[in-house]
Design a protein around this motif. Structure first.
Motif, PDB file in Angstrom:
ATOM      1  N   LEU A   1      60.203   4.759  47.979  1.00 41.03           N
ATOM      2  CA  LEU A   1      59.995   3.576  47.149  1.00 41.03           C
ATOM      3  C   LEU A   1      60.476   3.715  45.711  1.00 41.03           C
ATOM      4  O   LEU A   1      60.781   2.705  45.072  1.00 41.03           O
ATOM      5  N   PHE A   2      60.528   4.944  45.181  1.00 37.72           N
ATOM      6  CA  PHE A   2      60.857   5.119  43.774  1.00 37.72           C
ATOM      7  C   PHE A   2      62.021   6.088  43.587  1.00 37.72           C
ATOM      8  O   PHE A   2      62.078   7.132  44.243  1.00 37.72           O
ATOM      9  N   ALA A   3      62.914   5.736  42.659  1.00 39.84           N
ATOM     10  CA  ALA A   3      63.980   6.653  42.239  1.00 39.84           C
ATOM     11  C   ALA A   3      63.425   7.474  41.080  1.00 39.84           C
ATOM     12  O   ALA A   3      63.375   7.005  39.944  1.00 39.84           O
ATOM     13  N   VAL A   4      62.979   8.680  41.385  1.00 41.38           N
ATOM     14  CA  VAL A   4      62.289   9.488  40.381  1.00 41.38           C
ATOM     15  C   VAL A   4      63.161  10.664  39.943  1.00 41.38           C
ATOM     16  O   VAL A   4      63.956  11.195  40.720  1.00 41.38           O
TER      17      VAL A   4
ATOM     18  N   ARG B   1      70.479   6.813  37.197  1.00 43.61           N
ATOM     19  CA  ARG B   1      69.283   6.755  38.049  1.00 43.61           C
ATOM     20  C   ARG B   1      68.903   5.290  38.330  1.00 43.61           C
ATOM     21  O   ARG B   1      68.542   4.934  39.456  1.00 43.61           O
ATOM     22  N   ALA B   2      68.998   4.437  37.297  1.00 43.15           N
ATOM     23  CA  ALA B   2      68.636   3.027  37.452  1.00 43.15           C
ATOM     24  C   ALA B   2      69.603   2.281  38.367  1.00 43.15           C
ATOM     25  O   ALA B   2      69.239   1.235  38.917  1.00 43.15           O
ATOM     26  N   VAL B   3      70.816   2.792  38.531  1.00 41.08           N
ATOM     27  CA  VAL B   3      71.744   2.195  39.496  1.00 41.08           C
ATOM     28  C   VAL B   3      71.196   2.364  40.907  1.00 41.08           C
ATOM     29  O   VAL B   3      71.271   1.452  41.738  1.00 41.08           O
ATOM     30  N   TYR B   4      70.637   3.529  41.175  1.00 43.46           N
ATOM     31  CA  TYR B   4      70.198   3.828  42.538  1.00 43.46           C
ATOM     32  C   TYR B   4      69.087   2.903  43.016  1.00 43.46           C
ATOM     33  O   TYR B   4      69.045   2.531  44.194  1.00 43.46           O
TER      34      TYR B   4
END
Length: 238
Positions: A43-46, A216-219
């Motif tokens: 659920l999260f790109a961490v 990271r925000a792209v993913y």
């Protein structure tokens, strides 16, 4: 002493007989803010700076890969049609020509793999629930085959290829990354990888670099939401 030396070697990430492992080093380090970094996150790109993913970004129960695509589902019906891809690109600031080319490439190359049927659709829809089937080769491995986000692979991408600054990559480093991630005889994957990252750098590059946070925000697709708001704000000022 021999046992201690062997323990140190057991953590070695380079091999003298494989110079490429020294060219693209991976640090044998712990990530103090990411528990179990090798576990894929659905659920999260961490990463180590964002252990809870993107602030204020709603995952809506979608996998990280699905979130990446969902921005282009303009009517939120679970299907991305070519005209929606075009609208999405326009919403983040692409001109007509580039938005049209992006629409052709994305829906033309990804639609069939996501269909519910073996019969091609003339509308070239992309079904978000099946987007994991459209993952191409020669990619970064940051998405696993089910579309989850692997934090360790993301961090290691910067270990290997961010040679000038640890928290950003130049275009030259990005191209080196696409070269280093190639799979043998994968012409489509090679081409797609370079086109995707070139377009991403064109949108997000600043002062010769693309930041780790932006990548990271792209993913998880949160960067598209940010770019749409920014574009709307710029239009109001004109």
């Amino acid at each position: 002493m021999a046992m201690e030396a062997r323990k140190r070697e057991a953590l070695e990430t380079t091999a003298d007989g494989a110079p490429v492992t020294k060219e693209h080093r991976v640090e044998a380090k712990d990530y103090d803010r990411i528990p179990k970094p090798h576990v894929p996150r659905a659920l999260f790109a961490v990463d180590n700076d964002h252990p809870l993913g993107s602030p204020d970004h709603d995952h809506s129960g979608l996998s990280v890969l699905q979130q990446h695509v969902a921005f282009f589902d303009r009517n939120k019906d679970g299907i991305v049609y070519p005209w929606e891809t075009f609208q999405g690109f326009r919403a983040i600031g692409f001109n007509f020509v580039l938005a049209f080319i992006g629409m052709l490439f994305i829906n033309g190359s990804m639609s069939y793999a996501t269909l519910e049927s073996w019969i091609p659709s003339p509308l070239f829809p992309i079904y978000i629930k099946n987007i994991h089937k459209a993952i191409h080769g020669s990619d970064t491995g940051i998405y696993d085959h089910e579309g989850r986000f692997v934090p360790a692979n993301f961090e290691q991408l910067f270990d290997k290829y961010a040679r000038t600054h640890a928290d950003r990559m130049s275009y030259k480093e990005i191209i080196a990354m696409t070269q280093g991630q190639r799979d043998a005889f994968d012409l489509f994957g090679w081409t797609a990888n370079k086109l995707e990252w070139t377009a991403t750098y064109w949108i997000l590059g600043e002062k010769g670099y693309m930041s780790k946070d932006a990548i990271r925000a792209v993913y998880d697709g949160s960067v598209f939401e940010y770019l749409e708001k920014q574009h709307k704000h710029q239009q109001k000022l004109q």
